[in-house]
Design a protein around this motif. Structure first.
Motif, PDB file in Angstrom:
ATOM      1  N   GLY A  36      35.950  67.097  79.033  1.00  7.29           N
ATOM      2  CA  GLY A  36      36.531  65.926  78.386  1.00  7.29           C
ATOM      3  C   GLY A  36      35.657  64.694  78.555  1.00  7.29           C
ATOM      4  N   LEU A  37      35.097  64.532  79.743  1.00  2.00           N
ATOM      5  CA  LEU A  37      34.211  63.394  80.013  1.00  2.00           C
ATOM      6  C   LEU A  37      33.021  63.409  79.061  1.00  2.00           C
ATOM      7  CD1 LEU A  37      33.116  61.035  81.746  1.00  2.00           C
ATOM      8  CD2 LEU A  37      32.169  62.757  83.302  1.00  2.00           C
ATOM      9  N   LEU A  38      32.373  64.567  78.912  1.00  2.10           N
ATOM     10  CA  LEU A  38      31.196  64.649  78.047  1.00  2.10           C
ATOM     11  C   LEU A  38      31.563  64.499  76.580  1.00  2.10           C
ATOM     12  CD1 LEU A  38      29.187  67.549  79.738  1.00  2.10           C
ATOM     13  CD2 LEU A  38      28.738  65.087  79.854  1.00  2.10           C
ATOM     14  N   ARG A  39      32.669  65.148  76.184  1.00  5.64           N
ATOM     15  CA  ARG A  39      33.072  65.063  74.772  1.00  5.64           C
ATOM     16  C   ARG A  39      33.269  63.628  74.336  1.00  5.64           C
ATOM     17  NH1 ARG A  39      37.886  68.246  71.530  1.00  5.64           N
ATOM     18  NH2 ARG A  39      37.774  66.997  69.630  1.00  5.64           N
ATOM     19  N   PHE A  40      34.002  62.850  75.126  1.00  7.57           N
ATOM     20  CA  PHE A  40      34.313  61.494  74.689  1.00  7.57           C
ATOM     21  C   PHE A  40      33.169  60.525  74.969  1.00  7.57           C
ATOM     22  CE2 PHE A  40      38.465  63.493  74.706  1.00  7.57           C
ATOM     23  CZ  PHE A  40      38.935  63.073  73.467  1.00  7.57           C
ATOM     24  N   ALA A  41      32.296  60.862  75.886  1.00  9.56           N
ATOM     25  CA  ALA A  41      31.096  60.040  76.070  1.00  9.56           C
ATOM     26  C   ALA A  41      30.211  60.126  74.834  1.00  9.56           C
ATOM     27  CB  ALA A  41      30.334  60.497  77.314  1.00  9.56           C
ATOM     28  N   PHE A  42      30.009  61.343  74.327  1.00  8.57           N
ATOM     29  CA  PHE A  42      29.197  61.511  73.123  1.00  8.57           C
ATOM     30  C   PHE A  42      29.918  60.976  71.887  1.00  8.57           C
ATOM     31  CE2 PHE A  42      26.873  64.701  75.682  1.00  8.57           C
ATOM     32  CZ  PHE A  42      25.575  64.280  75.405  1.00  8.57           C
ATOM     33  N   LEU A  43      31.241  61.080  71.862  1.00  8.42           N
ATOM     34  CA  LEU A  43      32.007  60.560  70.726  1.00  8.42           C
ATOM     35  C   LEU A  43      31.860  59.045  70.618  1.00  8.42           C
ATOM     36  CD1 LEU A  43      34.122  60.798  68.450  1.00  8.42           C
ATOM     37  CD2 LEU A  43      35.885  60.677  70.215  1.00  8.42           C
ATOM     38  N   LEU A  44      31.900  58.353  71.766  1.00 12.48           N
ATOM     39  CA  LEU A  44      31.845  56.896  71.750  1.00 12.48           C
ATOM     40  C   LEU A  44      30.439  56.346  71.529  1.00 12.48           C
ATOM     41  CD1 LEU A  44      34.795  57.078  72.783  1.00 12.48           C
ATOM     42  CD2 LEU A  44      34.274  55.168  74.278  1.00 12.48           C
ATOM     43  N   PHE A  45      29.447  57.041  72.036  1.00 11.85           N
ATOM     44  CA  PHE A  45      28.084  56.518  71.949  1.00 11.85           C
ATOM     45  C   PHE A  45      27.219  57.441  71.097  1.00 11.85           C
ATOM     46  CE2 PHE A  45      29.872  55.147  76.023  1.00 11.85           C
ATOM     47  CZ  PHE A  45      29.756  53.776  75.900  1.00 11.85           C
ATOM     48  N   PRO A  46      26.547  56.878  70.086  1.00 15.04           N
ATOM     49  CA  PRO A  46      26.401  55.443  69.785  1.00 15.04           C
ATOM     50  C   PRO A  46      27.415  54.902  68.773  1.00 15.04           C
ATOM     51  CG  PRO A  46      24.890  56.672  68.437  1.00 15.04           C
ATOM     52  CD  PRO A  46      25.641  57.701  69.255  1.00 15.04           C
ATOM     53  N   ALA A  47      28.452  55.688  68.407  1.00 10.45           N
ATOM     54  CA  ALA A  47      29.353  55.293  67.314  1.00 10.45           C
ATOM     55  C   ALA A  47      29.993  53.929  67.540  1.00 10.45           C
ATOM     56  CB  ALA A  47      30.435  56.349  67.134  1.00 10.45           C
ATOM     57  N   ILE A  48      30.263  53.581  68.810  1.00 12.73           N
ATOM     58  CA  ILE A  48      30.964  52.331  69.093  1.00 12.73           C
ATOM     59  C   ILE A  48      30.176  51.104  68.645  1.00 12.73           C
ATOM     60  CG2 ILE A  48      30.062  51.945  71.427  1.00 12.73           C
ATOM     61  CD1 ILE A  48      32.998  51.271  72.220  1.00 12.73           C
ATOM     62  N   PHE A  49      28.860  51.255  68.482  1.00 11.49           N
ATOM     63  CA  PHE A  49      28.030  50.137  68.046  1.00 11.49           C
ATOM     64  C   PHE A  49      28.029  49.973  66.522  1.00 11.49           C
ATOM     65  CE2 PHE A  49      25.996  51.587  72.063  1.00 11.49           C
ATOM     66  CZ  PHE A  49      26.287  50.460  72.818  1.00 11.49           C
ATOM     67  N   PHE A  50      28.602  50.932  65.809  1.00 11.72           N
ATOM     68  CA  PHE A  50      28.572  50.902  64.348  1.00 11.72           C
ATOM     69  C   PHE A  50      29.948  50.686  63.718  1.00 11.72           C
ATOM     70  CE2 PHE A  50      24.945  53.431  65.727  1.00 11.72           C
ATOM     71  CZ  PHE A  50      23.910  52.845  65.010  1.00 11.72           C
ATOM     72  N   PHE A  51      31.006  50.714  64.529  1.00  8.62           N
ATOM     73  CA  PHE A  51      32.353  50.516  63.993  1.00  8.62           C
ATOM     74  C   PHE A  51      33.005  49.312  64.664  1.00  8.62           C
ATOM     75  CE2 PHE A  51      31.507  55.020  63.303  1.00  8.62           C
ATOM     76  CZ  PHE A  51      31.913  55.182  61.983  1.00  8.62           C
ATOM     77  N   LYS A  52      33.602  48.464  63.840  1.00  8.26           N
ATOM     78  CA  LYS A  52      34.281  47.287  64.348  1.00  8.26           C
ATOM     79  C   LYS A  52      35.617  47.685  64.969  1.00  8.26           C
ATOM     80  CE  LYS A  52      35.996  42.760  62.831  1.00  8.26           C
ATOM     81  NZ  LYS A  52      36.191  41.866  61.664  1.00  8.26           N
ATOM     82  N   ALA A 166      48.602  50.846  59.011  1.00  9.11           N
ATOM     83  CA  ALA A 166      47.326  51.043  58.308  1.00  9.11           C
ATOM     84  C   ALA A 166      46.167  50.528  59.162  1.00  9.11           C
ATOM     85  CB  ALA A 166      47.355  50.326  56.963  1.00  9.11           C
ATOM     86  N   VAL A 167      45.380  51.475  59.676  1.00  7.00           N
ATOM     87  CA  VAL A 167      44.208  51.152  60.497  1.00  7.00           C
ATOM     88  C   VAL A 167      43.075  52.070  60.070  1.00  7.00           C
ATOM     89  CG1 VAL A 167      43.277  51.067  62.834  1.00  7.00           C
ATOM     90  CG2 VAL A 167      45.660  50.489  62.447  1.00  7.00           C
ATOM     91  N   ASN A 168      41.841  51.540  60.060  1.00  9.52           N
ATOM     92  CA  ASN A 168      40.690  52.392  59.755  1.00  9.52           C
ATOM     93  C   ASN A 168      40.657  53.568  60.721  1.00  9.52           C
ATOM     94  OD1 ASN A 168      37.852  53.375  60.153  1.00  9.52           O
ATOM     95  ND2 ASN A 168      37.469  51.960  58.469  1.00  9.52           N
ATOM     96  N   PRO A 169      40.792  54.811  60.218  1.00 12.22           N
ATOM     97  CA  PRO A 169      40.928  55.958  61.123  1.00 12.22           C
ATOM     98  C   PRO A 169      39.711  56.187  62.012  1.00 12.22           C
ATOM     99  CG  PRO A 169      40.646  56.681  58.840  1.00 12.22           C
ATOM    100  CD  PRO A 169      40.868  55.217  58.799  1.00 12.22           C
ATOM    101  N   LEU A 170      38.513  55.971  61.475  1.00 14.71           N
ATOM    102  CA  LEU A 170      37.318  56.194  62.294  1.00 14.71           C
ATOM    103  C   LEU A 170      37.182  55.137  63.378  1.00 14.71           C
ATOM    104  CD1 LEU A 170      34.430  57.487  59.993  1.00 14.71           C
ATOM    105  CD2 LEU A 170      35.423  58.574  62.009  1.00 14.71           C
ATOM    106  N   SER A 171      37.492  53.886  63.051  1.00 16.05           N
ATOM    107  CA  SER A 171      37.453  52.834  64.061  1.00 16.05           C
ATOM    108  C   SER A 171      38.458  53.125  65.172  1.00 16.05           C
ATOM    109  CB  SER A 171      37.755  51.473  63.429  1.00 16.05           C
ATOM    110  OG  SER A 171      36.745  51.104  62.518  1.00 16.05           O
TER     111      SER A 171
END
Length: 293
Positions: A36-52, A166-171
């Protein structure tokens, strides 16, 4: 749906169907918490820098991550590590549909339709049959309860999503999982310490790394992106029934690639639960009228 949208739909359903096999592969190398730690670490980075960050209070983002992600996957990974067959886990996981209906009725006072009640009673019978199969087979009965706990966490997460509106699902998938990453990190360090976590990561095989990356980027980011696109373009009644194919694919993949065996009790329960899901989605009148044509 046009040909491109059908291709996207088939791709998402297939990606989610084989998702359970990759969970199993990764758990051959590392523990549920570290996965779980690795899955969500990769999920957040680098995506968190591209989604508001979505414009919702932090408390709801934290609750989203702790329910639909940490709770759901911590228990699902644990169940699979206890040798619960992947196909069976995928099917039982769909019980979140019925749990969500009950929770919405209790919390938001929404009316439960008659075919929903019929479907839930039928699903309960199916789950009892699967429970008998678990008792007859090698997998521990407690594993079934762990999967159901994961389903309840998913259902609770659905309630949070409904509350958010209503929220952007990817964000939401990215920013809402900061708390999930934190929870998995705390759990991993508490159970294994820094050296133990580091040792597990270093011992990952290439297959384990491939599985982690698949879970993070294909099943999560691409899967939810495709699903969100379909829901935004087509009626939910046309899109959501396709999710019924996920446990079917998981069962077939587990049988072919993981040599998972299910006894007659399992298959009887599987059939009953699948019928219950179809009744829940389509309703008895629409389902049986279409089948008689």
């Amino acid at each position: 749906m046009n040909a491109r949208d059908w291709l996207i739909a088939v791709g998402v359903v297939f990606a989610w169907g084989i998702n359970f096999m990759f969970m199993k592969f990764a758990l051959m190398d590392i523990s549920p918490m570290v996965l779980g730690l690795l899955r969500f670490a990769f999920l957040l980075f680098p995506a968190i820098f591209f989604f508001k960050r979505p414009n919702v209070p932090w408390r709801w983002l934290i609750l989203y991550g702790l329910t639909i992600s940490f709770g759901q996957f911590a228990f699902m990974f644990l169940a699979l590590s206890m040798d619960v067959p992947t196909g069976l886990a995928a099917l039982l996981h769909q019980s979140q549909v019925f749990m969500t209906v009950l929770l919405v009725a209790i919390i938001f006072k929404e009316t439960v339709l008659r075919h929903h009640l019929i479907a839930m009673m039928a699903a309960a019978v199916g789950l009892m049959l699967i429970g008998v199969g678990q008792h007859q087979g090698n997998a521990p009965v407690v594993g079934l309860l762990v999967v159901l706990t994961a389903s309840f966490s998913w259902a609770m997460g659905n309630i949070v999503v409904k509350k958010l509106g209503a929220v952007n699902p990817l964000s939401l998938v990215v920013w809402g999982n900061i708390s999930a990453l934190g929870a998995f990190a705390v759990g991993s360090l508490w159970l294994y310490g820094t050296d133990g976590v580091s040792a597990q990561v270093q011992n990952l095989t290439w297959g384990g790394w491939a599985s982690v990356l698949y879970l993070a980027y294909v099943a999560s980011l691409l899967g939810y992106a495709g699903w969100g696109y379909l829901l935004s373009k087509h009626p939910a009644s046309q899109v959501t029934p396709l999710a019924l194919l996920v446990p079917v694919i998981a069962l077939l993949v587990g049988f072919v690639f993981l040599s998972e065996k299910l006894n007659v009790w399992h298959w009887s329960g599987v059939i009953v639960v699948m019928l219950a899901l179809m009744v829940h989605v389509f309703g008895t009148r629409r389902l049986f009228n279409s089948s008689s044509k």
